[in-house]
Every structure is written in C-alpha cells, then in structure tokens.
Scaffold this motif. Structure first.
Motif, PDB file in Angstrom:
ATOM      1  N   PRO A  35       0.813  -1.228   0.000  1.00 12.30           N
ATOM      2  CA  PRO A  35       0.000   0.000   0.000  1.00 12.30           C
ATOM      3  C   PRO A  35       0.846   1.278   0.000  1.00 12.30           C
ATOM      4  O   PRO A  35       0.521   2.247  -0.666  1.00 12.30           O
ATOM      5  CB  PRO A  35      -0.831  -0.128   1.285  1.00 12.30           C
ATOM      6  N   ASP A  36       1.943   1.275   0.760  1.00 18.77           N
ATOM      7  CA  ASP A  36       2.747   2.493   0.856  1.00 18.77           C
ATOM      8  C   ASP A  36       3.401   2.835  -0.480  1.00 18.77           C
ATOM      9  O   ASP A  36       3.454   3.997  -0.880  1.00 18.77           O
ATOM     10  CB  ASP A  36       3.813   2.325   1.936  1.00 18.77           C
ATOM     11  N   GLY A  37       3.916   1.802  -1.184  1.00 18.06           N
ATOM     12  CA  GLY A  37       4.535   2.053  -2.474  1.00 18.06           C
ATOM     13  C   GLY A  37       3.547   2.574  -3.488  1.00 18.06           C
ATOM     14  O   GLY A  37       3.834   3.515  -4.248  1.00 18.06           O
ATOM     15  N   ALA A  38       2.352   1.992  -3.512  1.00 23.58           N
ATOM     16  CA  ALA A  38       1.316   2.452  -4.437  1.00 23.58           C
ATOM     17  C   ALA A  38       0.891   3.873  -4.104  1.00 23.58           C
ATOM     18  O   ALA A  38       0.652   4.693  -4.998  1.00 23.58           O
ATOM     19  CB  ALA A  38       0.118   1.507  -4.386  1.00 23.58           C
ATOM     20  N   ALA A  39       0.806   4.174  -2.817  1.00 26.87           N
ATOM     21  CA  ALA A  39       0.430   5.529  -2.405  1.00 26.87           C
ATOM     22  C   ALA A  39       1.476   6.539  -2.849  1.00 26.87           C
ATOM     23  O   ALA A  39       1.144   7.646  -3.281  1.00 26.87           O
ATOM     24  CB  ALA A  39       0.242   5.581  -0.897  1.00 26.87           C
ATOM     25  N   ARG A  40       2.762   6.172  -2.747  1.00 28.28           N
ATOM     26  CA  ARG A  40       3.814   7.089  -3.200  1.00 28.28           C
ATOM     27  C   ARG A  40       3.720   7.331  -4.701  1.00 28.28           C
ATOM     28  O   ARG A  40       3.960   8.438  -5.181  1.00 28.28           O
ATOM     29  CB  ARG A  40       5.186   6.524  -2.833  1.00 28.28           C
ATOM     30  N   ASP A  41       3.335   6.297  -5.455  1.00 26.30           N
ATOM     31  CA  ASP A  41       3.164   6.473  -6.893  1.00 26.30           C
ATOM     32  C   ASP A  41       2.060   7.484  -7.190  1.00 26.30           C
ATOM     33  O   ASP A  41       2.186   8.324  -8.097  1.00 26.30           O
ATOM     34  CB  ASP A  41       2.827   5.140  -7.553  1.00 26.30           C
ATOM     35  N   VAL A  42       0.983   7.406  -6.444  1.00 26.23           N
ATOM     36  CA  VAL A  42      -0.149   8.311  -6.660  1.00 26.23           C
ATOM     37  C   VAL A  42       0.219   9.735  -6.264  1.00 26.23           C
ATOM     38  O   VAL A  42       0.047  10.684  -7.040  1.00 26.23           O
ATOM     39  CB  VAL A  42      -1.385   7.835  -5.868  1.00 26.23           C
ATOM     40  N   THR A  43       0.727   9.895  -5.061  1.00 29.11           N
ATOM     41  CA  THR A  43       1.027  11.244  -4.586  1.00 29.11           C
ATOM     42  C   THR A  43       2.191  11.853  -5.362  1.00 29.11           C
ATOM     43  O   THR A  43       2.254  13.070  -5.551  1.00 29.11           O
ATOM     44  CB  THR A  43       1.335  11.229  -3.084  1.00 29.11           C
ATOM     45  N   GLY A  44       3.112  11.011  -5.823  1.00 28.05           N
ATOM     46  CA  GLY A  44       4.243  11.510  -6.594  1.00 28.05           C
ATOM     47  C   GLY A  44       3.851  12.089  -7.933  1.00 28.05           C
ATOM     48  O   GLY A  44       4.600  12.880  -8.528  1.00 28.05           O
ATOM     49  N   ARG A  45       2.676  11.704  -8.433  1.00 28.48           N
ATOM     50  CA  ARG A  45       2.182  12.250  -9.707  1.00 28.48           C
ATOM     51  C   ARG A  45       1.355  13.520  -9.498  1.00 28.48           C
ATOM     52  O   ARG A  45       0.794  14.068 -10.445  1.00 28.48           O
ATOM     53  CB  ARG A  45       1.323  11.195 -10.422  1.00 28.48           C
ATOM     54  N   GLY A  46       1.262  13.940  -8.257  1.00 29.82           N
ATOM     55  CA  GLY A  46       0.491  15.139  -7.971  1.00 29.82           C
ATOM     56  C   GLY A  46      -1.002  14.907  -7.926  1.00 29.82           C
ATOM     57  O   GLY A  46      -1.776  15.862  -7.956  1.00 29.82           O
ATOM     58  N   SER A  47      -1.412  13.657  -7.860  1.00 27.08           N
ATOM     59  CA  SER A  47      -2.838  13.336  -7.846  1.00 27.08           C
ATOM     60  C   SER A  47      -3.385  13.413  -6.422  1.00 27.08           C
ATOM     61  O   SER A  47      -2.686  13.103  -5.460  1.00 27.08           O
ATOM     62  CB  SER A  47      -3.074  11.937  -8.404  1.00 27.08           C
ATOM     63  N   ARG A  48      -4.641  13.780  -6.331  1.00 27.46           N
ATOM     64  CA  ARG A  48      -5.330  13.789  -5.047  1.00 27.46           C
ATOM     65  C   ARG A  48      -6.647  13.058  -5.205  1.00 27.46           C
ATOM     66  O   ARG A  48      -7.515  13.491  -5.985  1.00 27.46           O
ATOM     67  CB  ARG A  48      -5.572  15.218  -4.563  1.00 27.46           C
ATOM     68  N   GLY A  49      -6.792  11.967  -4.521  1.00 25.84           N
ATOM     69  CA  GLY A  49      -8.007  11.183  -4.632  1.00 25.84           C
ATOM     70  C   GLY A  49      -9.079  11.675  -3.681  1.00 25.84           C
ATOM     71  O   GLY A  49      -8.797  12.087  -2.553  1.00 25.84           O
ATOM     72  N   ALA A  50     -10.326  11.649  -4.145  1.00 28.08           N
ATOM     73  CA  ALA A  50     -11.455  12.068  -3.312  1.00 28.08           C
ATOM     74  C   ALA A  50     -12.082  10.899  -2.571  1.00 28.08           C
ATOM     75  O   ALA A  50     -12.582  11.049  -1.453  1.00 28.08           O
ATOM     76  CB  ALA A  50     -12.508  12.755  -4.177  1.00 28.08           C
ATOM     77  N   ASN A  51     -12.071   9.734  -3.211  1.00 29.99           N
ATOM     78  CA  ASN A  51     -12.764   8.575  -2.653  1.00 29.99           C
ATOM     79  C   ASN A  51     -12.233   7.340  -3.362  1.00 29.99           C
ATOM     80  O   ASN A  51     -11.994   7.371  -4.569  1.00 29.99           O
ATOM     81  CB  ASN A  51     -14.280   8.724  -2.864  1.00 29.99           C
ATOM     82  N   LEU A  52     -12.040   6.261  -2.613  1.00 35.10           N
ATOM     83  CA  LEU A  52     -11.529   5.009  -3.172  1.00 35.10           C
ATOM     84  C   LEU A  52     -12.659   3.990  -3.250  1.00 35.10           C
ATOM     85  O   LEU A  52     -13.308   3.696  -2.245  1.00 35.10           O
ATOM     86  CB  LEU A  52     -10.403   4.465  -2.291  1.00 35.10           C
TER      87      LEU A  52
END
Length: 222
Positions: free
Chosen positions: A1-18
């Motif tokens: 989960p942490d690695g995937a989260a870094r991929d998301v946040t590293g792209r400048g994305s902000r999720g509203a809901n999963l």
C-alpha cells in the motif's frame, strides 16, 4: 500500500474517494456473505492503509446483492460486515461509505436508512441516479442527504441509470440545496461511465461530464 500511495502522490494526484470491490464482480465476496467477512477484512485493511497514505479521505463499498434470502437477513448480514469494516476505517481516520445501487439489497431509501441504523458511523456514497432509476422521486431520496459521506452526480430517470443532460428528471440545483442544508461539505464526483452495467456504454462521457461540471459550477460549487 505504501509504495502504491507514493506512486499516486508523486504524480500530484489527489483522490477524493476510493472504490473498494472485494471480489470479481458484484456478487463475489459480497458483504452479505458471512464466509467472506474474514478475507474481506484483511483486504480492506490494506485498502485503508493505502487510502490513508495517499491522502484519500473516504472509501466506498457496495452493500451486497439480492441472493434469495429474506431482505432483512441480507441487510443484517451486510450491516455486520460494515461494522467490522468501519472499525478498520476509523483506525486509519478514513470515512467508510456504502453505495446503494440498482440490483443491490438496498432497493429503497427506507431500506438504506434501516441499514445505516444497524451500522452506526457508516456514511453513504450517495448517487441519486440509482434511486431515480428505480422510480423514486427526488423528494423521496432527500432524507438520505444527512448521511452522505461522498456524492456522485449524473442525470437519470425511471428505468435509466445514466441519462444525457437534457433527458433526465433530477434537479441538481435542488439537490445541491438539500445537501448544503444537511451540512454536506465534501466532494461531488461527476460519474458518467462507459460500461455494460445498466446499459451505459452509449453516452459521450466527456461531453456529459463537462455539462454536469458547468452546471454545478454555475450553482457556486467549486
């Protein structure tokens, strides 16, 4: 989960809901299946760790589908699963939401309120379109607004889950007013999709999304 989260946040994305689907389809490992509860809890814990690490404030799950059991038993089983899932979500400061949908066990606003009574603290991923498709008036859906933890927006009408902007019955100015009055200040997600579920692969998704976006912005929503 942490690695995937870094991929998301590293792209400048902000999720509203999963959106968290437990199995392969709506009926596989449904919340109404007690035998699926243990593996679902394990998977959900990982999902919540990802959401927390990625800065996603809420997760939504589906309540389960009609499987031949009496409706009250299905709702009770789903509520028991939601209570256990909510303990995991709260430990990560995540809001757990559940989405009533066409074909699911929550076939009315009243059944939805019954489920929420049995799962304290759980919120709704509220999509008026599902209930409008099932034939409910907008006024009949409005009592669910105080329970919203995330909101989906698209036009609909009886028998049609996803309608083009000028071909539906939902009044979005009234809807936003009800949500505001209920104190909702969360995300509004435009949800035009292209998929086989409920025969929705025919719309120009981009055009309808822009129409919805512009209409909501015109109401002062940013």
């Amino acid at each position: 989960p942490d690695g995937a989260a870094r991929d998301v946040t590293g792209r400048g994305s902000r999720g509203a809901n999963l959106y968290w689907l437990f199995g392969n389809g709506l009926s596989d490992r449904a919340l109404t299946d007690p035998e699926a509860r243990a593996p679902n809890l394990t998977d959900f814990a990982a999902g919540c760790r990802f959401a927390a690490a990625a800065g996603i404030p809420s997760v939504f799950v589906l309540p389960g589908v009609v499987d031949g059991r009496p409706k009250n038993q299905a709702i009770e089983a789903s509520a028991a699963s939601l209570r256990a899932l909510n303990d995991i979500a709260q430990a990560q400061a995540i809001t757990l939401t559940v989405e009533p949908h066409v074909g699911g066990i929550l076939a009315s606003p009243a059944e939805t309120l019954l489920l929420l009574e049995q799962a304290p603290g759980v919120k709704l991923a509220l999509d008026y379109a599902h209930f409008a498709c099932m034939g409910f008036t907008q006024g009949a859906i409005d009592p669910l607004a105080p329970h919203a933890g995330h909101v989906h927006l698209r036009q609909a009408r009886p028998g049609v889950l996803q309608a083009k902007w000028g071909e539906g019955t939902l009044d979005f100015a009234a809807m936003i007013g009800v949500l505001r009055h209920a104190g909702y200040d969360g995300w509004l997600a435009v949800e035009y999709v292209h998929q086989t579920y409920m025969n929705t692969p025919f719309d120009d998704v981009l055009t309808e999304t822009i129409r919805m976006r512009d209409a909501i912005r015109a109401l002062g929503v940013t």
